[in-house]
Each structure stands twice: as C-alpha cells, then as structure tokens.
Design an enzyme around this catalytic site. Structure first.
Site, mmCIF file in Angstrom:
data_model
loop_
_atom_site.group_PDB
_atom_site.id
_atom_site.type_symbol
_atom_site.label_atom_id
_atom_site.label_comp_id
_atom_site.label_asym_id
_atom_site.label_seq_id
_atom_site.Cartn_x
_atom_site.Cartn_y
_atom_site.Cartn_z
ATOM 1 N N LYS A 22 0.833 -1.212 0.000
ATOM 2 C CA LYS A 22 0.000 0.000 0.000
ATOM 3 C C LYS A 22 0.867 1.262 0.000
ATOM 4 O O LYS A 22 0.630 2.191 -0.769
ATOM 5 C CB LYS A 22 -0.897 0.012 1.247
ATOM 6 C CG LYS A 22 -1.580 1.343 1.490
ATOM 7 C CD LYS A 22 -2.454 1.319 2.710
ATOM 8 C CE LYS A 22 -1.849 1.915 3.954
ATOM 9 N NZ LYS A 22 -1.581 3.332 3.983
ATOM 10 N N ASN A 23 1.878 1.286 0.871
ATOM 11 C CA ASN A 23 2.648 2.523 1.001
ATOM 12 C C ASN A 23 3.582 2.778 -0.177
ATOM 13 O O ASN A 23 4.203 3.834 -0.260
ATOM 14 C CB ASN A 23 3.421 2.525 2.323
ATOM 15 C CG ASN A 23 2.494 2.708 3.509
ATOM 16 O OD1 ASN A 23 1.294 2.949 3.334
ATOM 17 N ND2 ASN A 23 3.030 2.591 4.714
ATOM 18 N N ARG A 121 -0.917 15.269 12.671
ATOM 19 C CA ARG A 121 0.190 14.896 11.782
ATOM 20 C C ARG A 121 0.567 16.123 10.980
ATOM 21 O O ARG A 121 -0.006 16.392 9.924
ATOM 22 C CB ARG A 121 -0.234 13.759 10.856
ATOM 23 C CG ARG A 121 -0.112 12.410 11.524
ATOM 24 C CD ARG A 121 -0.773 11.360 10.730
ATOM 25 N NE ARG A 121 0.129 10.616 9.864
ATOM 26 C CZ ARG A 121 -0.219 9.475 9.269
ATOM 27 N NH1 ARG A 121 -1.412 8.978 9.447
ATOM 28 N NH2 ARG A 121 0.629 8.848 8.489
ATOM 29 N N LEU A 125 7.341 19.648 7.375
ATOM 30 C CA LEU A 125 8.544 19.201 6.654
ATOM 31 C C LEU A 125 8.293 19.153 5.143
ATOM 32 O O LEU A 125 9.196 19.443 4.352
ATOM 33 C CB LEU A 125 8.984 17.824 7.156
ATOM 34 C CG LEU A 125 9.360 17.767 8.637
ATOM 35 C CD1 LEU A 125 9.557 16.327 9.085
ATOM 36 C CD2 LEU A 125 10.627 18.572 8.884
ATOM 37 N N ASP A 307 4.008 0.784 12.138
ATOM 38 C CA ASP A 307 2.810 0.118 11.611
ATOM 39 C C ASP A 307 2.669 -1.314 12.138
ATOM 40 O O ASP A 307 1.583 -1.885 12.103
ATOM 41 C CB ASP A 307 2.841 0.091 10.070
ATOM 42 C CG ASP A 307 2.577 1.471 9.480
ATOM 43 O OD1 ASP A 307 2.214 2.381 10.242
ATOM 44 O OD2 ASP A 307 2.723 1.637 8.253
ATOM 45 N N ARG A 399 -8.715 -0.007 3.922
ATOM 46 C CA ARG A 399 -7.749 0.936 3.337
ATOM 47 C C ARG A 399 -6.456 0.213 2.977
ATOM 48 O O ARG A 399 -5.756 0.631 2.054
ATOM 49 C CB ARG A 399 -7.404 2.030 4.351
ATOM 50 C CG ARG A 399 -8.480 3.074 4.548
ATOM 51 C CD ARG A 399 -7.979 4.150 5.497
ATOM 52 N NE ARG A 399 -6.617 4.508 5.136
ATOM 53 C CZ ARG A 399 -5.630 4.730 5.997
ATOM 54 N NH1 ARG A 399 -5.829 4.662 7.280
ATOM 55 N NH2 ARG A 399 -4.417 5.034 5.573
HETATM 56 C C1 UD1 Z 1 4.001 6.934 6.337
HETATM 57 C C2 UD1 Z 1 3.151 5.710 6.117
HETATM 58 C C3 UD1 Z 1 2.561 5.205 7.431
HETATM 59 C C4 UD1 Z 1 3.661 5.007 8.467
HETATM 60 C C5 UD1 Z 1 4.545 6.239 8.574
HETATM 61 C C6 UD1 Z 1 5.751 6.041 9.471
HETATM 62 C C7 UD1 Z 1 2.285 6.029 3.874
HETATM 63 C C8 UD1 Z 1 1.105 6.270 3.010
HETATM 64 N N1 UD1 Z 1 2.080 6.041 5.208
HETATM 65 O O1 UD1 Z 1 3.146 7.967 6.849
HETATM 66 O O2 UD1 Z 1 1.905 3.970 7.177
HETATM 67 O O3 UD1 Z 1 3.070 4.751 9.722
HETATM 68 O O4 UD1 Z 1 5.033 6.624 7.279
HETATM 69 O O5 UD1 Z 1 6.509 4.975 9.042
HETATM 70 O O6 UD1 Z 1 3.369 5.775 3.403
HETATM 71 N N2 UD1 Z 1 5.997 14.670 10.763
HETATM 72 C C9 UD1 Z 1 6.171 15.999 11.067
HETATM 73 N N3 UD1 Z 1 6.117 16.907 10.040
HETATM 74 C C10 UD1 Z 1 5.909 16.556 8.755
HETATM 75 C C11 UD1 Z 1 5.726 15.182 8.455
HETATM 76 C C12 UD1 Z 1 5.784 14.265 9.480
HETATM 77 O O7 UD1 Z 1 6.354 16.368 12.233
HETATM 78 O O8 UD1 Z 1 5.876 17.429 7.871
HETATM 79 C C13 UD1 Z 1 6.007 13.671 11.864
HETATM 80 C C14 UD1 Z 1 4.673 12.947 12.005
HETATM 81 O O9 UD1 Z 1 3.756 13.689 12.771
HETATM 82 C C15 UD1 Z 1 5.059 11.649 12.659
HETATM 83 C C16 UD1 Z 1 6.446 11.377 12.043
HETATM 84 O O10 UD1 Z 1 6.910 12.621 11.522
HETATM 85 O O11 UD1 Z 1 5.180 11.805 14.042
HETATM 86 C C17 UD1 Z 1 6.441 10.324 10.951
HETATM 87 O O12 UD1 Z 1 5.599 10.748 9.917
HETATM 88 P P1 UD1 Z 1 5.862 10.364 8.385
HETATM 89 O O13 UD1 Z 1 7.113 9.578 8.277
HETATM 90 O O14 UD1 Z 1 5.755 11.609 7.577
HETATM 91 O O15 UD1 Z 1 4.616 9.435 8.095
HETATM 92 P P2 UD1 Z 1 3.659 9.485 6.843
HETATM 93 O O16 UD1 Z 1 4.428 9.733 5.610
HETATM 94 O O17 UD1 Z 1 2.497 10.333 7.156
#
Ligand code: UD1
Length: 418
Positions: A22-23, A121, A125, A307, A399
């Site tokens: 999925k990811n 979330r 970044l 996850d 999902r």
């Molecule tokens: C992706 C995965 C999700 C997985 C996660 C962490 C997909 C579709 N989803 O989610 O299944 O659980 O990686 O492995 O690929 N953060 C910030 N600022 C930002 C972005 C992120 O502070 O701009 C923080 C988030 O709040 C969280 C952490 O970074 O605490 C990890 O988030 P991120 O790696 O971005 O996860 P996703 O890409 O949303």
C-alpha cells in the site's frame, strides 16, 4: 454496518500470497502524472486507498483502467490542478500529489487534510522542503495554493526528521527540477526505494534512495514505464502475527526478507520457528505458547516499524510474561489498547510506553477498529480469542488489506464478513 465475525481457536495452516505494498503504490500512482505517457503498475493491490487514488487521477483528467492486478494510467490529458477537499479528507496521504502536481502543471491547490486517527500529523517538513525547492505557498480558508514561482531549482534540503511522506513529496518535486537536489536525513523505508526505482525506470536520475542521503539530478522529461510494486511488508507481519497466535504453520510466498530484518528476531524471541526457502518464501511455525519479548521501540526504517506495533502488541498479549513497547513515531497510536482490553488483554499505557502482561487466553467480544493497523490487531487477537469476536470499523481495515478475510479463511481461520 459491516463486521468481521471470527470464531477463535482455529489453527492456521497453508500458503499465503502477499499483496502489493500500500505505502508504495500510493506515491507511485501520484508519480505517474509526472510524465505524459502511459504507465502500467503491476501487482496493484485492491484497496480502498487505491480506489480513492484512482478517483483523484480520474478527476485530474487521467484515464485509468484495471486489468487484473495491473493498473494502467494514461496521464496525457491531465488538465486540473486542484484536489477537492472530499478526497483530502478521505485519504490523508493524498498530500503526496502536491509535489507531482506542481511539477507537472506549475501550480496546485489542495485543502489541508486535517486531523487523523494517529493524532496530529503536521506537514511542516513537506512545506519547508518544497519552499526550499522554490515553490511558493499561499494559505487561506483551509486551502493551500502552491505554485512554481520562478521554477523549481535543485537545493540542499536537510530534514529534521526522516518523514516518509515529506521525502516522497520532495523526490516527486525534484525529479524535474533544474540542477541537483540533495535530501539529507531522508526516510529510508523500502517504499521510498520503490518510488525511486519506478521514477528511474521513467528516466529520472535518483541515487541513494533507501539510504540517508538522496541525490536527484533533475531531468527535463520523463516517459511512462511498466513497473511492479514490491510485496507489502506490513501485510506480511500481519499474517505472521496471525499464525503466531493461532498455532499456525504458514508459508508466505514471494516476500522481501530484508524488509523484515527488524521484526523476524521478535518472532524468534517469542518462540516462533522461522525458515526461509529460496530466499523469498518464509515459513513460520508457532510454538505451543508464545514468550514475551524484551523492549520493542518503534523507529524509522530500518528500525522496528510503527505500523507493526499494534500487530505485535496483539501477539504479545497472549505471550507468557511481560513485554514493553515504546511508540516513538506517532502520539496516538494506542487506540487499539482499549479494544484489546475488552478481549481480556492486560495492557497498561503510560505516555508512549505500553506494558503488555501476557494472559493465557483472550475471550471473544464486540470490538471496534479505530485505525488501519489497530483494526488488523483486533483480527489477530480475535483469531486466538475463545468464542466469537465481532469487529466493526472495517473502513479502516479496507484501506490497507486486500480481502483479509479471504486470505485468512484459505489457511483455516473461521472468519467472515457480515
Ligand atoms: C508513512 C506511512 C505510514 C507510516 C509512517 C511512518 C504512507 C502512506 N504512510 O506515513 O503507514 O506509519 O510513514 O513509518 O506511506 N511529521 C512531522 N512533520 C511533517 C511530516 C511528518 O512532524 O511534515 C512527523 C509525524 O507527525 C510523525 C512522524 O513525523 O510523528 C512520521 O511521519 P511520516 O514519516 O511523515 O509518516 P507518513 O508519511 O504520514
């Protein structure tokens, strides 16, 4: 309201074929709009998140068609630049279209995705990196307009945290930038490498994906490609946890073992026997009684994946002894705990730490899934609970899992959707 009904206590035996990740598929589908030619995405999983992504692609003007496990996308007539709020609300990861859309069309408008099941979330970044590449943002009334400014220029971007989504958005924005972009402290998840492999097949010049520093040399044009999505490592862990609690002996075929390096030792520590055949088939044989684990800390890849945390927690809830889990990635990722307690688990949560005191057996009850992997954890628990477990909240499960009840039934589980 649809529910999964599980009669626990059946032993799982047989072969499991894994779905595509999925990811991986979500960012790769967003990436298909970067060229004007057709792409064929093979091993595309049948998930509700993929259905929403297809709706977005169609809305933007792409033509899509499904042929078995292959999704064919013709992005030549892409003619819209905004993603309506309903899509952003349905699927938070539609933010991944931002970098690709601005790169292809020069501008994009999205609404903020809002809260999510795993707590706040932020997207800081994503935005600060895209700004560094020269994109300009205007925010008002919950909408964000993003434009190219004077063009996307290669830049040195340092992420303060290796965010998966931000790394993907920056790769998508930078592949056609002028000059060289470096992303330092990039996420190293296998799905990042999958995205880069697809893009490189389309003519991009990306080096270092899967490592901490990614270097992207901008190219003027990309072409379409035929590309096969990697197997879903989290689905693999789900079926391993299911077999572990259900006296299982299962063979998961065509798995990428490297992607499971941080979780295989936890299954072994719990007393499961793991055998590998032909480097890509994994057999798991459950012990009579699972054993507890030493501390598990969720970390960015190659660490233990967040996850997998709910799935392993469900497994450890019936292990002999106490285990400690520390959730370092998301703030609200213990919503499944209350539901596991309803099934008779003994788990205490204090901040980011959970102590799981293994019980001899769980007992079936009505429970509700609150997020994707939390709902899958309830399925794992239901498989070993005494009596009937009814699980609602299946929209979360759908999902990320392709026919989870069919897959588990085939190996002997008594599970049906009503
Ligand atoms: C992706 C995965 C999700 C997985 C996660 C962490 C997909 C579709 N989803 O989610 O299944 O659980 O990686 O492995 O690929 N953060 C910030 N600022 C930002 C972005 C992120 O502070 O701009 C923080 C988030 O709040 C969280 C952490 O970074 O605490 C990890 O988030 P991120 O790696 O971005 O996860 P996703 O890409 O949303």
């Amino acid at each position: 309201m649809p529910k999964l009904v599980i009669e626990g206590g059946k032993s799982l035996q047989g072969e499991i074929k894994l779905q595509g990740a999925k990811n991986s598929v979500l960012p790769i589908l967003a990436a298909t709009i970067l060229s004007e030619e057709e792409s064929v995405i093979q091993n595309c999983p049948n998930l509700s998140d993929v259905a929403i992504t297809i709706e977005i692609l169609n809305y933007l003007g792409c033509k899509t068609r499904l042929e078995g496990e292959n999704l064919i996308i013709d992005p030549s007539n892409l003619n819209k630049t905004e993603i309506p709020e309903e899509y952003m609300r349905k699927m938070r990861s539609s933010i991944i279209f931002l970098g690709a859309l601005v790169s292809r069309m020069g501008n994009a408008e999205i609404s903020l995705p809002g809260g999510c099941e795993l707590g706040p979330r932020p997207l800081d970044l994503h935005f600060s990196g895209l700004r560094q590449l020269g994109m300009i943002f205007e925010e008002s009334h919950g909408k964000i307009k993003c434009s190219l400014g004077r063009g996307v220029l290669g830049s040195n971007i340092v992420l303060s945290f290796p965010s998966v989504g931000a790394t993907e958005n920056l790769i998508l924005a930078a592949v056609k930038a002028k000059g060289i972009t470096t992303i330092t402290n990039a996420a190293r998840e296998p799905e990042i490498q999958d995205l880069a492999d697809y893009l490189n097949k389309c003519g991009a010049k990306i080096k270092g994906a899967g490592e901490g520093i990614i270097k992207i040399e901008g190219v003027k044009k990309l072409h379409g490609a035929k590309y096969r999505i990697i197997p879903d490592r989290i689905a693999a862990i789900t079926y391993m946890a299911a077999a572990a609690v259900a006296s299982g002996d299962i063979l998961i075929k065509k798995i990428n073992l490297e992607h499971l390096n941080s979780v295989i030792p936890i299954f072994e520590e719990s007393g499961c026997m793991i055998e590998i055949y032909n480097k890509e088939n994994l057999r798991l044989v459950a012990p009579e009684r699972l054993l507890s684990s030493t501390a598990i800390r969720t970390m960015p890849y190659p660490g233990f994946p967040t996850d997998a945390q709910p799935l392993i927690m469900a497994m450890l809830s019936v292990a002999e002894g106490s285990s400690m889990i520390i959730e370092n990635i998301f703030e609200s990722r213990y919503k499944h705990v209350g539901e596991l307690l309803r099934l008779g688990a003994d788990i205490k949560v204090e901040g980011r730490t959970a102590i799981v005191n293994g019980v001899k057996r769980l007992s079936g009850a009505e429970v509700k899934g609150m997020d994707l992997r939390g709902t899958a954890a309830l399925v794992v628990a239901g498989l070993c609970a005494e009596g009937t477990t009814k699980i609602s909240g299946l929209k979360h499960l759908d999902r990320g899992y392709e026919d989870i009840e069919g897959t588990l039934s085939k190996v002997g589980a008594d599970i049906k959707r009503i």
